[in-house]
Design an enzyme around this catalytic site. Structure first.
Site, PDB file in Angstrom:
ATOM      1  CB  THR A 134      -0.907  -0.002   1.259  1.00  0.00           C
ATOM      2  OG1 THR A 134      -1.546   1.252   1.391  1.00  0.00           O
ATOM      3  CG2 THR A 134      -0.107  -0.256   2.533  1.00  0.00           C
ATOM      4  CD  GLU A 136      -3.499   3.555   4.432  1.00  0.00           C
ATOM      5  OE1 GLU A 136      -3.280   3.484   5.641  1.00  0.00           O
ATOM      6  OE2 GLU A 136      -4.631   3.516   3.935  1.00  0.00           O
TER       7      GLU A 136
HETATM    8  P1  NAD Z   1      -9.672  -7.389   2.012  1.00  0.00           P
HETATM    9  O1  NAD Z   1      -9.712  -7.096   3.470  1.00  0.00           O
HETATM   10  O2  NAD Z   1     -10.889  -7.113   1.187  1.00  0.00           O
HETATM   11  O3  NAD Z   1      -9.302  -8.931   1.779  1.00  0.00           O
HETATM   12  C1  NAD Z   1      -8.316  -9.579   2.515  1.00  0.00           C
HETATM   13  C2  NAD Z   1      -8.463 -11.074   2.268  1.00  0.00           C
HETATM   14  O4  NAD Z   1      -7.415 -11.741   2.981  1.00  0.00           O
HETATM   15  C3  NAD Z   1      -9.781 -11.665   2.772  1.00  0.00           C
HETATM   16  O5  NAD Z   1     -10.327 -12.539   1.808  1.00  0.00           O
HETATM   17  C4  NAD Z   1      -9.402 -12.421   4.028  1.00  0.00           C
HETATM   18  O6  NAD Z   1     -10.229 -13.541   4.298  1.00  0.00           O
HETATM   19  C5  NAD Z   1      -7.963 -12.842   3.684  1.00  0.00           C
HETATM   20  N1  NAD Z   1      -7.151 -13.086   4.880  1.00  0.00           N
HETATM   21  C6  NAD Z   1      -6.999 -12.282   5.952  1.00  0.00           C
HETATM   22  N2  NAD Z   1      -6.182 -12.848   6.851  1.00  0.00           N
HETATM   23  C7  NAD Z   1      -5.782 -14.030   6.319  1.00  0.00           C
HETATM   24  C8  NAD Z   1      -4.916 -15.057   6.745  1.00  0.00           C
HETATM   25  N3  NAD Z   1      -4.285 -14.993   7.933  1.00  0.00           N
HETATM   26  N4  NAD Z   1      -4.718 -16.131   5.936  1.00  0.00           N
HETATM   27  C9  NAD Z   1      -5.352 -16.207   4.751  1.00  0.00           C
HETATM   28  N5  NAD Z   1      -6.204 -15.266   4.296  1.00  0.00           N
HETATM   29  C10 NAD Z   1      -6.404 -14.192   5.069  1.00  0.00           C
HETATM   30  O7  NAD Z   1      -8.410  -6.609   1.461  1.00  0.00           O
HETATM   31  P2  NAD Z   1      -8.190  -5.871   0.055  1.00  0.00           P
HETATM   32  O8  NAD Z   1      -8.710  -4.494   0.161  1.00  0.00           O
HETATM   33  O9  NAD Z   1      -8.637  -6.754  -1.031  1.00  0.00           O
HETATM   34  O10 NAD Z   1      -6.606  -5.767   0.050  1.00  0.00           O
HETATM   35  C11 NAD Z   1      -5.805  -6.822  -0.497  1.00  0.00           C
HETATM   36  C12 NAD Z   1      -4.344  -6.451  -0.345  1.00  0.00           C
HETATM   37  O11 NAD Z   1      -4.094  -5.232  -1.035  1.00  0.00           O
HETATM   38  C13 NAD Z   1      -3.924  -6.205   1.100  1.00  0.00           C
HETATM   39  O12 NAD Z   1      -2.626  -6.732   1.276  1.00  0.00           O
HETATM   40  C14 NAD Z   1      -3.913  -4.689   1.237  1.00  0.00           C
HETATM   41  O13 NAD Z   1      -2.968  -4.299   2.209  1.00  0.00           O
HETATM   42  C15 NAD Z   1      -3.499  -4.282  -0.154  1.00  0.00           C
HETATM   43  N6  NAD Z   1      -3.981  -2.966  -0.603  1.00  0.00           N
HETATM   44  C16 NAD Z   1      -5.302  -2.643  -0.509  1.00  0.00           C
HETATM   45  C17 NAD Z   1      -5.734  -1.407  -1.008  1.00  0.00           C
HETATM   46  C18 NAD Z   1      -7.186  -0.997  -0.955  1.00  0.00           C
HETATM   47  O14 NAD Z   1      -7.494   0.140  -1.279  1.00  0.00           O
HETATM   48  N7  NAD Z   1      -8.120  -1.866  -0.603  1.00  0.00           N
HETATM   49  C19 NAD Z   1      -4.815  -0.524  -1.588  1.00  0.00           C
HETATM   50  C20 NAD Z   1      -3.461  -0.896  -1.629  1.00  0.00           C
HETATM   51  C21 NAD Z   1      -3.057  -2.121  -1.151  1.00  0.00           C
HETATM   52  O1  DAU Z   2      -4.205   3.941   0.418  1.00  0.00           O
HETATM   53  C1  DAU Z   2      -4.396   2.561   0.315  1.00  0.00           C
HETATM   54  C2  DAU Z   2      -5.245   2.083   1.453  1.00  0.00           C
HETATM   55  O2  DAU Z   2      -6.563   2.521   1.181  1.00  0.00           O
HETATM   56  C3  DAU Z   2      -5.215   0.575   1.647  1.00  0.00           C
HETATM   57  O3  DAU Z   2      -3.921   0.181   1.989  1.00  0.00           O
HETATM   58  C4  DAU Z   2      -6.207   0.147   2.743  1.00  0.00           C
HETATM   59  O4  DAU Z   2      -6.232  -1.268   2.825  1.00  0.00           O
HETATM   60  C5  DAU Z   2      -7.568   0.662   2.382  1.00  0.00           C
HETATM   61  O5  DAU Z   2      -8.488   0.356   3.414  1.00  0.00           O
HETATM   62  C6  DAU Z   2      -7.532   2.174   2.130  1.00  0.00           C
HETATM   63  O6  DAU Z   2      -7.275   2.883   3.384  1.00  0.00           O
HETATM   64  P1  DAU Z   2      -8.043   4.230   3.767  1.00  0.00           P
HETATM   65  O7  DAU Z   2      -8.019   4.369   5.222  1.00  0.00           O
HETATM   66  O8  DAU Z   2      -7.576   5.368   2.942  1.00  0.00           O
HETATM   67  O9  DAU Z   2      -9.528   3.814   3.217  1.00  0.00           O
HETATM   68  P2  DAU Z   2     -10.981   4.015   3.865  1.00  0.00           P
HETATM   69  O10 DAU Z   2     -11.966   3.575   2.832  1.00  0.00           O
HETATM   70  O11 DAU Z   2     -11.096   3.434   5.218  1.00  0.00           O
HETATM   71  O12 DAU Z   2     -11.076   5.597   4.026  1.00  0.00           O
HETATM   72  C7  DAU Z   2     -10.877   6.471   2.921  1.00  0.00           C
HETATM   73  C8  DAU Z   2     -10.911   7.905   3.453  1.00  0.00           C
HETATM   74  O13 DAU Z   2     -12.230   8.182   3.901  1.00  0.00           O
HETATM   75  C9  DAU Z   2     -10.010   8.140   4.639  1.00  0.00           C
HETATM   76  O14 DAU Z   2      -9.491   9.447   4.581  1.00  0.00           O
HETATM   77  C10 DAU Z   2     -10.944   8.005   5.842  1.00  0.00           C
HETATM   78  C11 DAU Z   2     -12.258   8.532   5.298  1.00  0.00           C
HETATM   79  N1  DAU Z   2     -13.491   7.918   5.866  1.00  0.00           N
HETATM   80  C12 DAU Z   2     -13.579   6.557   5.892  1.00  0.00           C
HETATM   81  C13 DAU Z   2     -14.680   5.943   6.392  1.00  0.00           C
HETATM   82  C14 DAU Z   2     -14.790   4.428   6.420  1.00  0.00           C
HETATM   83  C15 DAU Z   2     -14.529   8.720   6.330  1.00  0.00           C
HETATM   84  O15 DAU Z   2     -14.453   9.958   6.276  1.00  0.00           O
HETATM   85  N2  DAU Z   2     -15.631   8.092   6.815  1.00  0.00           N
HETATM   86  C16 DAU Z   2     -15.753   6.747   6.903  1.00  0.00           C
HETATM   87  O16 DAU Z   2     -16.792   6.251   7.395  1.00  0.00           O
END
Ligand code: NAD
Ligand code: DAU
Length: 357
Positions: A134, A136
């Site tokens: 990420t 972050e």
């Molecule tokens: P998510 O929370 O939707 O999915 C995570 C998955 O991992 C789930 O299916 C869960 O069951 C599985 N999991 C959790 N713990 C586990 C374990 N111990 N063993 C096996 N499986 C396990 O997450 P996502 O948003 O799809 O993110 C996927 C990856 O991408 C993560 O590594 C996250 O850090 C990274 N990422 C996410 C974002 C975003 O915006 N969502 C952005 C950048 C990077």
């Molecule tokens: O930047 C990549 C990351 O983006 C990933 O690594 C994380 O897995 C993913 O969850 C996401 O993190 P954020 O914290 O940025 O995403 P989230 O959707 O939780 O929040 C997006 C922005 O919105 C953040 O500034 C917090 C704000 N927010 C979030 C929620 C859930 C609100 O204002 N209200 C809310 O209820």
């Protein structure tokens, strides 16, 4: 040539989108999904693949070494695409331990298993450990700062990002110490189909449909760089097919938006596309609530490296992607309704009761 992939976290949001992408584009490859099915994992996301010969789903924890060893050996895996993680910042603030366990210890376990599998099999050059991370990990930007590049120093601010940073460092160290062919990708905020309701965009869509308040943290001026999940999948495809072992690639959407503007865009789309809203205009539901602890102000990604070296760039604008996403949540109520479980309601009250201003 057919490849054999182990995709961890393939039942989660990005993982399941990626599994569909890969199975559609490389039907000759064998895909094994390893997922613990935590609250965020949903096997239904992969339902249309379950009867395919080259696809297998295994429920299990990445921290279980014997299970990982067995899968690597049995399927003779040559690529691990590692998505499994605890991924939600607010949950990491409530309880960091699970984040260290899965994100750090789980990643270490996979690296160790892959290292012994690799040594035993002396794989060719296209053998890969892709670690999906990420933006972050780089911390928070000031308004005038340039976007994060691959050389930006790490400065994680939440337990979630600290655990991801820890895992990134381990992955990097396994390349330098053991020559394990690892690649790290650091990506910005994803959105699109199959995202769990706790994250900003699905939460706002679902709350609007239910006539619940739309909780905006702090002053709503935090900025995120939004990337449509399909574009993330094409980026990871480019990295797996053309990326260089030992490298890091930053992936972003070139779509920086303040949270409050994004929420207003969502409200307008809901007003346009949803037939039956309890409150209209839905922007009346917007409520400013107490800020998230340690809330990073701004993220932005400089994707020049992946654009220049691997020829990838995002294809979906935030306007297009939000329209697709809102339409998906409107037509998939049967997907998200069951996720609003008593456990989810308990989590929701914990975060949003504490944050009511
Ligand atoms: P998510 O929370 O939707 O999915 C995570 C998955 O991992 C789930 O299916 C869960 O069951 C599985 N999991 C959790 N713990 C586990 C374990 N111990 N063993 C096996 N499986 C396990 O997450 P996502 O948003 O799809 O993110 C996927 C990856 O991408 C993560 O590594 C996250 O850090 C990274 N990422 C996410 C974002 C975003 O915006 N969502 C952005 C950048 C990077
Ligand atoms: O930047 C990549 C990351 O983006 C990933 O690594 C994380 O897995 C993913 O969850 C996401 O993190 P954020 O914290 O940025 O995403 P989230 O959707 O939780 O929040 C997006 C922005 O919105 C953040 O500034 C917090 C704000 N927010 C979030 C929620 C859930 C609100 O204002 N209200 C809310 O209820």
């Amino acid at each position: 040539m057919s490849r054999r992939l182990l995709i961890t976290g393939g039942a989660g949001f990005i993982g399941s989108n990626f599994v569909h992408h890969w199975c559609q584009n490389y039907p000759q490859d064998r895909v094994v999904v390893l997922d613990a099915l935590t609250y965020a994992g949903n096997r239904n996301n992969l339902a249309t693949l379950e009867d395919k010969e080259n696809f297998r789903f295994v429920q299990g924890d990445i921290c279980e070494r014997p299970l990982v060893d067995e899968l690597l050996a049995e399927v003779n895996i040559d690529i691990i695409a590692h998505f499994a993680a605890e991924s939600h910042v607010d949950r990491s603030i409530l309880g960091p331990s699970a984040f260290v366990q899965t994100n750090v210890i789980g990643t270490l376990n996979l690296l160790e298993a892959f290292r012994s599998h690799w040594k035993n099999n002396s794989y060719p050059d296209d053998y890969r450990f892709l670690h999906v991370s990420t933006d972050e990990v780089y911390g928070s930007l000031e308004p005038q700062d340039p976007g994060f590049s691959e050389t930006t120093p790490y400065a994680p601010n939440s337990p979630y990002s600290a655990s991801k940073a820890g895992s990134d460092h381990l992955v990097r160290a396994y390349f330098h110490t053991y020559s394990l062919p690892t690649i790290i990708t650091n990506c910005s905020n994803n959105y699109g189909p199959y995202q769990f309701p706790e994250k900003l965009i699905p939460l706002m869509c679902i709350n609007t449909l239910m006539g619940k308040q739309l909780p905006v943290y702090g002053d709503g001026k935090n900025v995120r760089d939004w990337l449509y999940v399909g574009d993330h999948c094409t980026a990871l495809d480019a990295v797996l097919n053309r990326g260089i072992a030992g490298e890091t690639y930053n992936i972003g959407g070139n779509n920086e938006v303040e949270n409050i503007s994004l929420v207003k865009m969502l409200c307008e789309l809901m007003d346009e596309l949803a037939t039956d809203l309890p409150v209209r205009p839905s922007s009346e539901l917007i409520t400013y609530v107490k800020d998230r602890l340690g809330h990073d102000r701004r993220y932005a990604i400089n994707s020049t490296k992946i654009q220049n070296q691997l020829g990838w760039s995002p294809s979906v604008t935030v306007e297009q992607g939000l329209r697709l996403t809102v339409a998906w949540y409107l037509s998939h109520q049967d997907w998200w309704q069951p996720l609003l479980s008593p456990e989810y309601q308990a989590y929701y009250s914990q975060v949003y009761t504490q944050s009511a201003s």
